[in-house]
Design an enzyme around this catalytic site. Structure first.
Site, PDB file in Angstrom:
ATOM      1  N   HIS A 203       0.802  -1.232   0.000  1.00 33.88           N
ATOM      2  CA  HIS A 203       0.000   0.000   0.000  1.00 33.88           C
ATOM      3  C   HIS A 203       0.828   1.272   0.000  1.00 33.88           C
ATOM      4  CE1 HIS A 203       1.026  -0.009   4.254  1.00 33.88           C
ATOM      5  NE2 HIS A 203       0.612   1.229   4.326  1.00 33.88           N
TER       6      HIS A 203
HETATM    7  C1  UD1 Z   1      -2.226   5.700   5.485  1.00 37.66           C
HETATM    8  C2  UD1 Z   1      -0.973   6.303   6.120  1.00 37.66           C
HETATM    9  C3  UD1 Z   1       0.145   5.287   6.103  1.00 37.66           C
HETATM   10  C4  UD1 Z   1      -0.304   3.985   6.747  1.00 37.66           C
HETATM   11  C5  UD1 Z   1      -1.603   3.503   6.124  1.00 37.66           C
HETATM   12  C6  UD1 Z   1      -2.127   2.305   6.873  1.00 37.66           C
HETATM   13  C7  UD1 Z   1      -0.484   8.704   5.843  1.00 37.66           C
HETATM   14  C8  UD1 Z   1       0.330   9.670   5.066  1.00 37.66           C
HETATM   15  N1  UD1 Z   1      -0.490   7.462   5.353  1.00 37.66           N
HETATM   16  O1  UD1 Z   1      -1.923   5.384   4.143  1.00 37.66           O
HETATM   17  O2  UD1 Z   1       1.259   5.793   6.819  1.00 37.66           O
HETATM   18  O3  UD1 Z   1       0.696   3.030   6.536  1.00 37.66           O
HETATM   19  O4  UD1 Z   1      -2.588   4.543   6.197  1.00 37.66           O
HETATM   20  O5  UD1 Z   1      -2.978   1.541   6.067  1.00 37.66           O
HETATM   21  O6  UD1 Z   1      -1.107   9.056   6.815  1.00 37.66           O
HETATM   22  N2  UD1 Z   1      -9.264   4.700   1.136  1.00 37.66           N
HETATM   23  C9  UD1 Z   1     -10.450   4.010   1.088  1.00 37.66           C
HETATM   24  N3  UD1 Z   1     -11.074   3.737   2.272  1.00 37.66           N
HETATM   25  C10 UD1 Z   1     -10.588   4.135   3.476  1.00 37.66           C
HETATM   26  C11 UD1 Z   1      -9.385   4.858   3.511  1.00 37.66           C
HETATM   27  C12 UD1 Z   1      -8.723   5.117   2.333  1.00 37.66           C
HETATM   28  O7  UD1 Z   1     -10.917   3.623   0.023  1.00 37.66           O
HETATM   29  O8  UD1 Z   1     -11.235   3.848   4.497  1.00 37.66           O
HETATM   30  C13 UD1 Z   1      -8.578   4.989  -0.137  1.00 37.66           C
HETATM   31  C14 UD1 Z   1      -8.863   6.382  -0.655  1.00 37.66           C
HETATM   32  O9  UD1 Z   1      -8.869   6.335  -2.029  1.00 37.66           O
HETATM   33  C15 UD1 Z   1      -7.653   7.161  -0.176  1.00 37.66           C
HETATM   34  C16 UD1 Z   1      -6.553   6.122  -0.305  1.00 37.66           C
HETATM   35  O10 UD1 Z   1      -7.181   4.893   0.059  1.00 37.66           O
HETATM   36  O11 UD1 Z   1      -7.395   8.292  -0.945  1.00 37.66           O
HETATM   37  C17 UD1 Z   1      -5.377   6.368   0.583  1.00 37.66           C
HETATM   38  O12 UD1 Z   1      -5.808   6.542   1.944  1.00 37.66           O
HETATM   39  P1  UD1 Z   1      -4.905   7.435   2.935  1.00 37.66           P
HETATM   40  O13 UD1 Z   1      -5.495   7.402   4.277  1.00 37.66           O
HETATM   41  O14 UD1 Z   1      -4.624   8.758   2.323  1.00 37.66           O
HETATM   42  O15 UD1 Z   1      -3.510   6.715   2.898  1.00 37.66           O
HETATM   43  P2  UD1 Z   1      -3.097   5.204   3.094  1.00 37.66           P
HETATM   44  O16 UD1 Z   1      -2.444   4.759   1.838  1.00 37.66           O
HETATM   45  O17 UD1 Z   1      -4.219   4.413   3.633  1.00 37.66           O
HETATM   46  N1  UDP Z   2      -3.699  -6.063   8.510  1.00 35.62           N
HETATM   47  C1  UDP Z   2      -4.955  -6.630   8.674  1.00 35.62           C
HETATM   48  N2  UDP Z   2      -5.646  -7.022   7.571  1.00 35.62           N
HETATM   49  C2  UDP Z   2      -5.151  -6.883   6.304  1.00 35.62           C
HETATM   50  C3  UDP Z   2      -3.865  -6.313   6.147  1.00 35.62           C
HETATM   51  C4  UDP Z   2      -3.164  -5.910   7.273  1.00 35.62           C
HETATM   52  O1  UDP Z   2      -5.430  -6.787   9.797  1.00 35.62           O
HETATM   53  O2  UDP Z   2      -5.847  -7.251   5.355  1.00 35.62           O
HETATM   54  C5  UDP Z   2      -2.986  -5.570   9.692  1.00 35.62           C
HETATM   55  C6  UDP Z   2      -1.620  -6.167   9.925  1.00 35.62           C
HETATM   56  O3  UDP Z   2      -1.725  -7.319  10.733  1.00 35.62           O
HETATM   57  C7  UDP Z   2      -0.891  -5.041  10.638  1.00 35.62           C
HETATM   58  C8  UDP Z   2      -1.563  -3.781  10.122  1.00 35.62           C
HETATM   59  O4  UDP Z   2      -2.761  -4.188   9.495  1.00 35.62           O
HETATM   60  O5  UDP Z   2      -1.153  -5.083  12.026  1.00 35.62           O
HETATM   61  C9  UDP Z   2      -0.679  -3.063   9.140  1.00 35.62           C
HETATM   62  O6  UDP Z   2      -1.385  -2.022   8.572  1.00 35.62           O
HETATM   63  P1  UDP Z   2      -0.920  -1.328   7.231  1.00 35.62           P
HETATM   64  O7  UDP Z   2      -0.025  -2.248   6.468  1.00 35.62           O
HETATM   65  O8  UDP Z   2      -2.130  -0.809   6.581  1.00 35.62           O
HETATM   66  O9  UDP Z   2      -0.132  -0.047   7.751  1.00 35.62           O
HETATM   67  P2  UDP Z   2       1.380   0.201   8.207  1.00 35.62           P
HETATM   68  O10 UDP Z   2       1.690  -0.761   9.286  1.00 35.62           O
HETATM   69  O11 UDP Z   2       2.231   0.044   6.996  1.00 35.62           O
HETATM   70  O12 UDP Z   2       1.374   1.608   8.659  1.00 35.62           O
END
Ligand code: UD1
Ligand code: UDP
Length: 368
Positions: A203
């Site tokens: 992601h």
């Molecule tokens: C965010 C965090 C990242 C973290 C990740 C965990 C920042 C800069 N990034 O990244 O550090 O590792 O969360 O998963 O804060 N979207 C949906 N549904 C949701 C949320 C998001 O469809 O409930 C989609 C939207 O298109 C959105 C995109 O995902 O624009 C990205 O979501 P965003 O919260 O901006 O960043 P993440 O990639 O999730």
């Molecule tokens: N995770 C989950 N379901 C999924 C993918 C990830 O429960 O389908 C959990 C995983 O066990 C870990 C956390 O989500 O605890 C990691 O989140 P993510 O990779 O979105 O964010 P990051 O850790 O990179 O900030």
């Protein structure tokens, strides 16, 4: 409810859940709404039996990007903190929600506890690295997961008496969520995998937002000759569609994001993990699983040094490294006796003691 716990994304909910449970009636759960889908948010509240957020904002990343998101959230959180001030605000990690929570609290004169403090990738191109630097300046108590993270904070000029090495709360979150062994097999079967498989998550913008990199990554996974289960983050699904790469997803066992027990069961039963996630780098050390980290840098070098993870580039290097790992006869158990660098499952208890001491105005426990 005098300890506000600000969270907004899946990993923050998971890693703060054990602390929220310990805080009990003192916890005021403030959800920024950055993650709003139930598969990234509500599911995890249910997994850990958390109370509904006491305050829920509408903080999704919008068309104006992270400046507008952090600014808007900071303003809304500051208003809430002025209207009903908590004694302490706890934030976790390095997301835009973390940055907004720390800024709002600091500008309102409320002490900030930063959980998982001191991570540094050295890569200023990552939004998370900038969030870490900002929160590092603002926090009053820095809960470093490891000695390395504490050293990073001292090198940045943080006063040593404000730093505590607590371990990472992901250890106890993992132990709370991991199903029994028999249930892990059942869950794997329910996801269509009876034999060997690889579990992958992707992601990070560095992988998802660059078509050539996402193509190389998915091509390597599709070419592995092994089942690849991939719970897909919505960001990755949207980008694969935008770049015309859905045919590559069709060659993988793609699912919606799964809940925490399901993810851990699958991770435990997989032969190999492939991910660019931060939390997964830590969970691999608890589950004793080999992990290929598809990144150019990592803020979690401890997992590399301990032998759990290895950085790889997405194309041929990923394919070669995955094949080499899968060919090892000891792939399932070579890490069985290696200790996790992220602690023993007591981080939340330490952080609870720190946050409540700060709220009560008593001396901070633990040595600097
Ligand atoms: C965010 C965090 C990242 C973290 C990740 C965990 C920042 C800069 N990034 O990244 O550090 O590792 O969360 O998963 O804060 N979207 C949906 N549904 C949701 C949320 C998001 O469809 O409930 C989609 C939207 O298109 C959105 C995109 O995902 O624009 C990205 O979501 P965003 O919260 O901006 O960043 P993440 O990639 O999730
Ligand atoms: N995770 C989950 N379901 C999924 C993918 C990830 O429960 O389908 C959990 C995983 O066990 C870990 C956390 O989500 O605890 C990691 O989140 P993510 O990779 O979105 O964010 P990051 O850790 O990179 O900030």
């Amino acid at each position: 409810r005098d300890v506000a716990v600000v969270l907004g994304t899946r990993p923050e909910i998971i890693k703060l859940a054990p602390l929220i449970r310990l805080l009990g009636e003192r916890a005021r759960v403030v959800h920024t709404g950055q993650h709003y889908d139930s598969a990234l948010s509500g599911t995890f509240f249910a997994n850990f039996g958390l109370p509904h957020p006491h305050l829920l904002l509408d903080g999704a990343t919008g068309p104006w990007g992270r400046g507008a998101q952090i600014g808007r959230l900071t303003a809304e959180l500051a208003r809430a903190f002025v209207e009903d001030p908590p004694r302490v605000v706890v934030v976790q990690g390095d997301t835009n929600s973390t940055s907004a929570g720390a800024q709002a609290a600091h500008y309102c004169g409320i002490p900030v506890v930063h959980v998982e403090a001191g991570l540094r990738s050295g890569d200023r191109g990552m939004p998370e690295e900038i969030n870490r630097l900002v929160v590092g300046v603002l926090a009053d108590v820095h809960c470093a997961a490891t000695e390395q993270a504490a050293a990073n904070l001292r090198a940045a000029g943080t006063a040593p008496e404000r730093i505590r090495v607590t371990g990472n709360t992901v250890v106890e979150a993992t132990l709370m969520s991991l199903p029994d062994p028999a249930d892990r097999d059942r869950i794997a079967r329910e996801h269509g995998v009876d034999g060997p498989f690889v579990l992958a998550t992707v992601h990070r913008p560095e992988n998802t937002d660059r078509p050539e990199r996402l193509r190389a990554l998915l091509t390597a996974l599709a070419g592995l000759g092994e089942r690849v289960v991939m719970p897909l983050h919505p960001r990755t699904r949207a980008k694969a569609k935008q770049f015309g790469l859905e045919h590559l997803l069709d060659r993988l066992d793609v699912t919606e994001p799964v809940d925490h027990p399901t993810f851990l069961a699958l991770a435990d039963r997989a032969r190999l993990l492939v991910s660019d996630s931060g939390g997964v780098q830590e969970e691999a050390t608890v589950l004793k699983k080999p992990l290929l980290v598809v990144r150019t840098s990592t803020e979690r070098p401890e997992a590399v040094t301990a032998g759990f993870s290895r950085l790889v580039e997405p194309g041929t290097p990923l394919l070669d490294a995955a094949r080499a790992e899968l060919a090892r006869p000891d792939a399932y158990d070579r890490l069985r006796d290696t200790a996790s660098p992220y602690g023993d499952g007591t981080a939340s208890a330490r952080i609870h003691a720190l946050a409540t001491a700060l709220a009560d105005g008593t001396p901070l426990p633990g040595t600097a």
